[in-house]
Design an enzyme around this catalytic site. Structure first.
Site, PDB file in Angstrom:
ATOM      1  N   ASP A  32      41.251  33.008  44.962  1.00 35.01           N
ATOM      2  CA  ASP A  32      39.977  32.567  44.415  1.00 35.01           C
ATOM      3  C   ASP A  32      40.010  31.054  44.220  1.00 35.01           C
ATOM      4  O   ASP A  32      40.992  30.488  43.756  1.00 35.01           O
ATOM      5  CB  ASP A  32      39.710  33.272  43.080  1.00 35.01           C
ATOM      6  CG  ASP A  32      38.252  33.180  42.663  1.00 35.01           C
ATOM      7  OD1 ASP A  32      37.575  34.220  42.653  1.00 35.01           O
ATOM      8  OD2 ASP A  32      37.791  32.053  42.343  1.00 35.01           O
ATOM      9  N   ASN A  87      32.460  43.313  40.673  1.00 33.37           N
ATOM     10  CA  ASN A  87      31.165  43.189  40.022  1.00 33.37           C
ATOM     11  C   ASN A  87      30.079  43.650  40.986  1.00 33.37           C
ATOM     12  O   ASN A  87      30.112  43.318  42.178  1.00 33.37           O
ATOM     13  CB  ASN A  87      30.915  41.730  39.600  1.00 33.37           C
ATOM     14  CG  ASN A  87      31.936  41.244  38.590  1.00 33.37           C
ATOM     15  OD1 ASN A  87      32.292  41.968  37.668  1.00 33.37           O
ATOM     16  ND2 ASN A  87      32.424  40.022  38.763  1.00 33.37           N
ATOM     17  N   SER A  95      28.375  36.943  42.003  1.00 38.24           N
ATOM     18  CA  SER A  95      27.778  35.695  42.479  1.00 38.24           C
ATOM     19  C   SER A  95      27.857  35.552  43.997  1.00 38.24           C
ATOM     20  O   SER A  95      27.117  34.763  44.577  1.00 38.24           O
ATOM     21  CB  SER A  95      28.457  34.489  41.811  1.00 38.24           C
ATOM     22  OG  SER A  95      29.836  34.455  42.125  1.00 38.24           O
ATOM     23  N   HIS A 100      33.852  42.405  47.167  1.00 38.90           N
ATOM     24  CA  HIS A 100      35.195  41.865  46.952  1.00 38.90           C
ATOM     25  C   HIS A 100      35.792  42.473  45.701  1.00 38.90           C
ATOM     26  O   HIS A 100      35.099  42.709  44.715  1.00 38.90           O
ATOM     27  CB  HIS A 100      35.181  40.335  46.838  1.00 38.90           C
ATOM     28  CG  HIS A 100      34.183  39.781  45.863  1.00 38.90           C
ATOM     29  ND1 HIS A 100      32.839  39.699  46.141  1.00 38.90           N
ATOM     30  CD2 HIS A 100      34.332  39.297  44.611  1.00 38.90           C
ATOM     31  CE1 HIS A 100      32.200  39.172  45.104  1.00 38.90           C
ATOM     32  NE2 HIS A 100      33.079  38.936  44.154  1.00 38.90           N
TER      33      HIS A 100
HETATM   34  P1  AMP Z   1      31.874  37.334  41.742  1.00 46.32           P
HETATM   35  O1  AMP Z   1      31.332  36.377  40.692  1.00 46.32           O
HETATM   36  O2  AMP Z   1      32.430  38.618  41.196  1.00 46.32           O
HETATM   37  O3  AMP Z   1      30.833  37.543  42.832  1.00 46.32           O
HETATM   38  O4  AMP Z   1      33.122  36.617  42.396  1.00 46.32           O
HETATM   39  C1  AMP Z   1      32.974  35.628  43.365  1.00 46.32           C
HETATM   40  C2  AMP Z   1      34.227  34.804  43.319  1.00 46.32           C
HETATM   41  O5  AMP Z   1      34.283  34.032  44.497  1.00 46.32           O
HETATM   42  C3  AMP Z   1      34.307  33.841  42.148  1.00 46.32           C
HETATM   43  O6  AMP Z   1      35.438  34.164  41.341  1.00 46.32           O
HETATM   44  C4  AMP Z   1      34.433  32.479  42.814  1.00 46.32           C
HETATM   45  O7  AMP Z   1      35.315  31.612  42.133  1.00 46.32           O
HETATM   46  C5  AMP Z   1      34.951  32.844  44.183  1.00 46.32           C
HETATM   47  N1  AMP Z   1      34.656  31.898  45.234  1.00 46.32           N
HETATM   48  C6  AMP Z   1      33.477  31.268  45.498  1.00 46.32           C
HETATM   49  N2  AMP Z   1      33.586  30.481  46.582  1.00 46.32           N
HETATM   50  C7  AMP Z   1      34.860  30.633  47.039  1.00 46.32           C
HETATM   51  C8  AMP Z   1      35.586  30.097  48.137  1.00 46.32           C
HETATM   52  N3  AMP Z   1      35.035  29.216  49.009  1.00 46.32           N
HETATM   53  N4  AMP Z   1      36.886  30.455  48.299  1.00 46.32           N
HETATM   54  C9  AMP Z   1      37.463  31.313  47.436  1.00 46.32           C
HETATM   55  N5  AMP Z   1      36.829  31.876  46.383  1.00 46.32           N
HETATM   56  C10 AMP Z   1      35.536  31.532  46.185  1.00 46.32           C
END
Ligand code: AMP
Length: 113
Positions: A32, A87, A95, A100
């Site tokens: 992440d 989530n 987000s 994932h």
């Molecule tokens: P969620 O909020 O459950 O959808 O998790 C999305 C996750 O993706 C968050 O923890 C972000 O920090 C992570 N994230 C967003 N952009 C990237 C990226 N380019 N590489 C790795 N992780 C990312």
């Protein structure tokens, strides 16, 4: 099955750099970008699914592959205690709308609720 507008589809395709820690035919796992624990890895299917709400009864192999990827990552990191969470929907904190599983470990994790 790939959405060119989807961030994680682009990571899976290698179009956006990421720190990949595991990959196989079905799954890519990468660190992440904003880690909330010493080990914070995301396991994503290569196939685009918006969230766990899009899984069907035919996705048992994919679920096994996702959990298997994180089991291997956790073992490689020496973790015995860790959390796996996903989530579903913005109201639950999602987000990025590509399924994932978060693997969080390497620090004490409080009980849910
Ligand atoms: P969620 O909020 O459950 O959808 O998790 C999305 C996750 O993706 C968050 O923890 C972000 O920090 C992570 N994230 C967003 N952009 C990237 C990226 N380019 N590489 C790795 N992780 C990312």
């Amino acid at each position: 099955m790939t959405d060119p507008a989807c961030l994680f589809c682009r990571i899976v395709a290698g179009a956006i750099p990421s720190d990949v820690v595991f990959e196989d035919e079905q799954v890519v796992a990468f660190r992440d970008i904003t880690p909330r624990a010493p080990t914070h890895v995301l396991a994503v299917p290569r196939r685009h699914l918006a969230s766990a709400a899009d899984l069907t009864d035919d996705d048992g192999d994919l679920l096994a592959a996702l959990f298997g990827a994180l089991r291997r990552v956790a073992a490689a990191a020496g973790l015995s205690d860790y959390r796996i969470v996903t989530n579903v929907g913005a109201g639950a904190g999602q987000s990025v709308f590509h399924l994932h599983l978060h693997l969080l470990g390497g620090r004490p994790l409080s009980r849910l609720g």
